[in-house]
Design a protein around this motif. Structure first.
Motif, PDB file in Angstrom:
ATOM      1  N   ILE A   1       7.727   9.183   1.288  1.00  0.00           N
ATOM      2  CA  ILE A   1       6.371   9.906   0.962  1.00  0.00           C
ATOM      3  C   ILE A   1       6.347  11.053   1.901  1.00  0.00           C
ATOM      4  N   SER A   2       7.020  10.948   3.105  1.00  0.00           N
ATOM      5  CA  SER A   2       6.919  12.472   3.778  1.00  0.00           C
ATOM      6  C   SER A   2       7.573  13.601   3.140  1.00  0.00           C
ATOM      7  N   MET A   3       8.712  12.811   2.648  1.00  0.00           N
ATOM      8  CA  MET A   3       9.572  13.895   1.883  1.00  0.00           C
ATOM      9  C   MET A   3       9.113  14.355   0.753  1.00  0.00           C
ATOM     10  N   ILE A   4       8.386  13.775   0.071  1.00  0.00           N
ATOM     11  CA  ILE A   4       7.717  14.121  -1.276  1.00  0.00           C
ATOM     12  C   ILE A   4       6.538  15.039  -0.719  1.00  0.00           C
ATOM     13  N   ASP A   5       5.693  14.639   0.218  1.00  0.00           N
ATOM     14  CA  ASP A   5       4.765  15.517   0.660  1.00  0.00           C
ATOM     15  C   ASP A   5       5.222  16.795   0.854  1.00  0.00           C
TER      16      ASP A   5
ATOM     17  N   ASN B   1       0.910  -1.215   0.024  1.00  0.00           N
ATOM     18  CA  ASN B   1      -0.072  -0.010   0.116  1.00  0.00           C
ATOM     19  C   ASN B   1       0.817   1.270   0.044  1.00  0.00           C
ATOM     20  N   LEU B   2       1.875   1.045   0.808  1.00  0.00           N
ATOM     21  CA  LEU B   2       2.745   2.507   0.812  1.00  0.00           C
ATOM     22  C   LEU B   2       3.500   2.574  -0.310  1.00  0.00           C
ATOM     23  N   GLN B   3       3.796   1.610  -1.165  1.00  0.00           N
ATOM     24  CA  GLN B   3       4.583   1.799  -2.550  1.00  0.00           C
ATOM     25  C   GLN B   3       3.402   2.368  -3.577  1.00  0.00           C
ATOM     26  N   LYS B   4       2.168   1.794  -3.492  1.00  0.00           N
ATOM     27  CA  LYS B   4       1.061   2.663  -4.414  1.00  0.00           C
ATOM     28  C   LYS B   4       0.972   4.000  -3.653  1.00  0.00           C
ATOM     29  N   GLN B   5       0.883   4.330  -2.494  1.00  0.00           N
ATOM     30  CA  GLN B   5       0.904   5.677  -2.140  1.00  0.00           C
ATOM     31  C   GLN B   5       2.019   6.431  -2.754  1.00  0.00           C
ATOM     32  N   LEU B   6       3.143   6.078  -2.521  1.00  0.00           N
ATOM     33  CA  LEU B   6       4.377   6.710  -2.955  1.00  0.00           C
ATOM     34  C   LEU B   6       4.513   6.980  -4.500  1.00  0.00           C
ATOM     35  N   GLN B   7       3.813   5.957  -5.193  1.00  0.00           N
ATOM     36  CA  GLN B   7       3.618   6.324  -6.687  1.00  0.00           C
ATOM     37  C   GLN B   7       2.632   7.335  -6.939  1.00  0.00           C
ATOM     38  N   TYR B   8       1.553   7.587  -6.144  1.00  0.00           N
ATOM     39  CA  TYR B   8       0.543   8.570  -6.291  1.00  0.00           C
ATOM     40  C   TYR B   8       1.253   9.775  -5.959  1.00  0.00           C
ATOM     41  N   LYS B   9       1.868   9.949  -4.888  1.00  0.00           N
ATOM     42  CA  LYS B   9       2.434  11.021  -4.468  1.00  0.00           C
ATOM     43  C   LYS B   9       3.390  11.706  -5.489  1.00  0.00           C
TER      44      LYS B   9
ATOM     45  N   LYS C   1      18.034   6.729  -3.442  1.00  0.00           N
ATOM     46  CA  LYS C   1      18.314   5.348  -3.627  1.00  0.00           C
ATOM     47  C   LYS C   1      19.661   4.793  -3.148  1.00  0.00           C
ATOM     48  N   GLY C   2      20.561   5.591  -3.357  1.00  0.00           N
ATOM     49  CA  GLY C   2      21.783   5.569  -2.641  1.00  0.00           C
ATOM     50  C   GLY C   2      21.988   4.971  -1.346  1.00  0.00           C
ATOM     51  N   PRO C   3      21.471   5.710  -0.536  1.00  0.00           N
ATOM     52  CA  PRO C   3      21.776   5.251   1.019  1.00  0.00           C
ATOM     53  C   PRO C   3      20.600   3.986   1.193  1.00  0.00           C
ATOM     54  N   GLY C   4      19.711   4.220   0.401  1.00  0.00           N
ATOM     55  CA  GLY C   4      18.601   3.178   0.601  1.00  0.00           C
ATOM     56  C   GLY C   4      19.175   1.730   0.082  1.00  0.00           C
ATOM     57  N   ARG C   5      19.871   1.864  -0.900  1.00  0.00           N
ATOM     58  CA  ARG C   5      20.594   0.548  -1.335  1.00  0.00           C
ATOM     59  C   ARG C   5      21.502   0.090  -0.417  1.00  0.00           C
ATOM     60  N   ALA C   6      22.141   1.009   0.123  1.00  0.00           N
ATOM     61  CA  ALA C   6      23.350   0.547   1.232  1.00  0.00           C
ATOM     62  C   ALA C   6      22.657  -0.160   2.433  1.00  0.00           C
ATOM     63  N   SER C   7      21.629   0.477   2.651  1.00  0.00           N
ATOM     64  CA  SER C   7      21.030  -0.131   3.952  1.00  0.00           C
ATOM     65  C   SER C   7      20.491  -1.560   3.710  1.00  0.00           C
TER      66      SER C   7
ATOM     67  N   ALA D   1      11.830  -2.810   7.648  1.00  0.00           N
ATOM     68  CA  ALA D   1      12.705  -1.615   7.525  1.00  0.00           C
ATOM     69  C   ALA D   1      12.462  -0.949   6.113  1.00  0.00           C
ATOM     70  N   HIS D   2      12.093  -1.746   5.194  1.00  0.00           N
ATOM     71  CA  HIS D   2      11.337  -1.304   3.890  1.00  0.00           C
ATOM     72  C   HIS D   2      10.046  -0.254   4.254  1.00  0.00           C
ATOM     73  N   ILE D   3       9.351  -0.680   4.918  1.00  0.00           N
ATOM     74  CA  ILE D   3       8.190   0.241   5.272  1.00  0.00           C
ATOM     75  C   ILE D   3       8.540   1.368   5.736  1.00  0.00           C
ATOM     76  N   ALA D   4       9.630   1.601   6.663  1.00  0.00           N
ATOM     77  CA  ALA D   4      10.137   2.783   7.423  1.00  0.00           C
ATOM     78  C   ALA D   4      10.865   3.632   6.233  1.00  0.00           C
ATOM     79  N   LYS D   5      11.459   3.204   5.374  1.00  0.00           N
ATOM     80  CA  LYS D   5      12.213   3.740   4.334  1.00  0.00           C
ATOM     81  C   LYS D   5      10.940   4.344   3.256  1.00  0.00           C
ATOM     82  N   LEU D   6      10.030   3.593   2.819  1.00  0.00           N
ATOM     83  CA  LEU D   6       9.098   4.207   2.251  1.00  0.00           C
ATOM     84  C   LEU D   6       8.200   5.369   2.991  1.00  0.00           C
TER      85      LEU D   6
END
Lengths: 442, 270
Positions: B254-258, A365-373, A417-423, B245-250
């Motif tokens: 999202i808040s950044m984009i907001d 759901n969050l991914q979808k939300q991110l897409q919309y945003k 993406k960079g730091p994300g990938r690192a994590s 972890a992925h949820i937190a990242k997302l």
């Protein structure tokens, strides 16, 4: 008609005569006598089957044989014990005023309040909480105000609740009645004796009533949910019992007023021994929390397998999701190295599995939300589109993210993406390790 | 409820239910039990971990067209404890080509051995003691005779074993049931509601008198699979961590984009 004019075709004489015929017919239907056309239309344009008022009556004059006058006359108030004289308009026919008592006098009823003598008070009615003067005053007020206890409570100078007053009055009356009766059988039928006043029950009832009346909307909804759930469970229980053990009665406890407000639904739905008519159940319009209703239906089974229970809960949890989402959840589980159906379904494992599935749903759901945003962002900032290269490792968790937006945004995305990938890399060895263990185990 | 036939094997179990009840049951044949011992605990569930499946041996030289394998289908306690404390009997429903396809096993170990050539679904129905549950439970197991790896050699020494772990969950167990199985190793005893006490269990008769129902020394026990919940829990925990972890990242994204969207919004929208 116009077309024929334009074309220059002669109007056929047949058509003209037909038109002329139909028109007068319709007119006569439309306009009944006696009422204006618009008023008639208010009734729907159709005449009523039964004439409510004969149209001719409307213009009738009153019969002229009688002579009607209206006079201002005093009226006999037999109910009044004092000398107050009141007047009103009276329809006098031919000089003869209407006979008989005031027509409303028959409604002047009063309550029969039993009064006691002093000896009776000494013998039967003394009570530590009440003095004789107070009891006397109470009875005076009861007689004066026709047992309207709320008013009496205000008039009595001592502070007493309405229930206390009622209790005192009814117990005194009962005592007097029973003492005056020659035998107990005589008064057993008297309502005062048959149904004694129960103070505690009344207080409780009134408290519950005020609670119900002062419920907030939130509580109302919760109650409706509980009742709907209870109804569903009784019905399915009934079906189950009818199928197997027709002798056992099905009972249900539905007392929303007396339950605490923050009880989990699962706790209240159970068959204790109190029998309360289930007619109090509200209609089931509200949606149930999926988990608790599955739990309730599982409980009804008496015995089941843990895998079956897990299936039901998984279904319930993904009931709002479409088929594609379910497939994506399963794909995610596989990518994480988790069996779709746990190999060792103990209680703890099943709970963890369910939680994992729910978290994956949240993730999707969050991914979808991110897409919309991001799409929103792009609509504010018109620029070229930038396709982000998606690595296979990322694919599971960020499958469809394509970043729109301008250079500024694009750069930010790349930075993220960079730091994300690192994590992600620290977690993937951990991800790999359990897999390796499993292979060696087998 | 047939008590007389099974009373021999489970004599001790049945006697633990108070004497008068047992007698009255025999007197009222077919009548449902009265609610003397039926006080049930709500919000308490008791579970019995079981493993069910089959072991199949290839007969090798002695195999014929119709009897190529000798197999045993069984239901055992997950830790190989005696299930007869809970299960009264097990009914295995075989393929109709077998003689008497309905096989009833009245005592532990609840298993059935046969020989044949085909794989089919076996319906196992577990009947419980009357104080446990009146409803039977159905399990389904697809009999497996041939190894996964079809090209590999078939051995007469090593059987093909397929097992599934599951747990029988009893909701709202009766007090008498709970009291009876208090300390039995086959049962996962639940946590009782605060302040609740059970009557002490009736002492079990000398074990040597009863036939052993546990499968600890069963001839097939060397082939039994181990089911460890620890591995599964580890796996699930690791997976959950990753997802979280992925949820937190997302959420951060999202808040950044907001925040960015707020800045980017044309003034007319605000």
């Amino acid at each position: 008609m116009d077309a024929k004019d334009i074309l220059g075709l002669p109007k056929t004489p047949l058509a003209i005569t037909q038109e002329k015929k139909t028109r007068p017919q319709r007119d006569s239907q439309r306009k009944p006598d006696g009422i204006a056309r618009e008023v008639y239309a208010l009734t729907g344009g159709l005449a009523p089957l039964m004439p409510s008022i004969d149209a001719s009556e409307l213009k009738r004059r009153p019969p002229s044989s009688e002579k009607i006058t209206w006079q201002w006359l005093p009226f006999p108030r037999s109910a009044l014990k004092d000398n107050l004289q009141l007047y009103h308009w009276v329809r006098v026919v031919n000089g003869v005023p209407p006979a008989g008592d005031y027509s409303f006098a028959k409604y002047n009823k009063s309550v029969e309040v039993i009064r006691y003598t002093d000896e009776e008070y000494e013998k039967y009615l003394s009570d530590p909480a009440w003095t004789k003067e107070e009891t006397d005053r109470l009875f005076d007020l009861c007689e004066q105000f026709d047992l309207r206890f709320i008013i009496i409570a205000d008039r009595l100078l001592t502070l007493r609740t309405v229930e206390e007053l009622k209790d005192r009055y009814y117990s005194v009356s009962r005592a007097i009645l029973s003492s005056r009766a020659s035998s107990s059988g005589e008064v057993a039928g008297h309502p005062l004796v048959k149904e004694p006043y129960n103070v505690s029950q009344e207080t409780e009832r009134k408290r519950a009533l005020s609670m119900v009346l002062s419920q907030t909307r939130h509580q109302e909804r919760k109650d409706a949910e509980v009742l709907a759930e209870a109804k569903r469970i009784t019905e399915s229980r009934m079906a189950a019992r009818v199928a197997e053990e027709p002798n056992l009665p099905v009972t249900l406890d539905i007392c929303p007023e007396s339950t605490e407000r923050d009880i989990v639904l699962g706790d209240t739905i159970s068959p204790p021994n109190v029998q309360v008519p289930s007619a109090a159940v509200a209609s089931s319009t509200t949606m149930m929390a999926d988990n608790t209703s599955t739990l309730a239906s599982l409980r009804m089974l008496w015995v089941h397998l843990r895998t079956y229970a897990l299936e039901q809960m998984v279904q319930a949890a993904s009931s709002s999701a479409g088929l594609r989402t379910i497939k994506r959840v399963e794909q995610a589980l596989q990518d994480l190295g988790v069996d779709l159906k746990p190999k060792v379904p103990t209680k703890a494992v099943c709970a963890e599995h369910l939680e994992l599935r729910k978290e994956i749903l949240t993730l999707l759901n969050l991914q979808k939300q991110l897409q919309y945003k991001e799409a929103e962002g792009s609509s504010f900032h018109d620029s070229s589109y930038v396709d982000m290269p998606v690595t296979p490792k990322d694919r599971t968790f960020v499958p469809d993210t394509i970043s729109f937006g301008g250079d500024r945004l694009g750069k930010r995305e790349q930075k993220r993406k960079g730091p994300g990938r690192a994590s992600e890399t620290p977690s993937s060895p951990a991800h790999k390790r359990p897999r390796k263990l499993k292979a060696s185990d087998l | 409820m047939i008590n007389s036939s099974s009373s021999k094997k489970h004599g001790t179990d049945q006697q633990e239910i108070s004497g008068p009840t047992a007698k009255s049951q025999r007197a009222q044949m077919g009548k449902p039990e009265e609610s003397e011992n039926k006080k049930r605990l709500k919000d308490v569930e008791i579970s019995v971990p079981i493993v069910f499946g089959n072991a199949a041996f290839w007969l090798g030289k002695k195999a014929s067209d119709y009897q190529s394998h000798k197999w045993t289908v069984y239901v055992r306690g997950a830790t190989n404890e005696d299930l007869s404390v809970v299960v009264k009997r097990a009914v295995f429903q075989l393929h109709s080509s077998f003689n008497n396809p309905t096989r009833v096993v009245e005592s532990a170990p609840f298993e059935l051995s046969e020989s044949g050539w085909g794989e089919f679904e076996i319906a196992i129905t577990l009947y419980f003691h009357s104080d446990v549950c009146e409803k039977p439970l159905n399990l389904f197991h697809h009999l497996k005779l041939y190894p996964e790896d079809e090209s590999g050699p078939m051995s007469t020494k090593k059987p093909v074993v397929v097992e599934f772990y599951d747990e029988i969950v009893f909701t709202e167990p009766s007090e008498s049931f709970l009291a009876r199985v208090q300390n039995h190793p086959a049962v996962t005893f639940p946590r009782l509601p605060a302040g609740f006490t059970l009557p002490p269990p009736v002492p079990i008769e000398d074990e040597s008198k009863r036939n052993r129902g546990d499968t600890k020394d069963h001839p097939l026990s060397q082939w039994f699979l181990n089911f460890s919940e620890a591995d599964e829990l580890l796996q699930l925990a690791a997976a959950r961590q990753q997802v979280q972890a992925h949820i937190a990242k997302l959420r951060r994204q999202i808040s950044m984009i907001d925040g960015q969207n707020q800045q980017l919004k044309p003034p007319s929208d605000q």
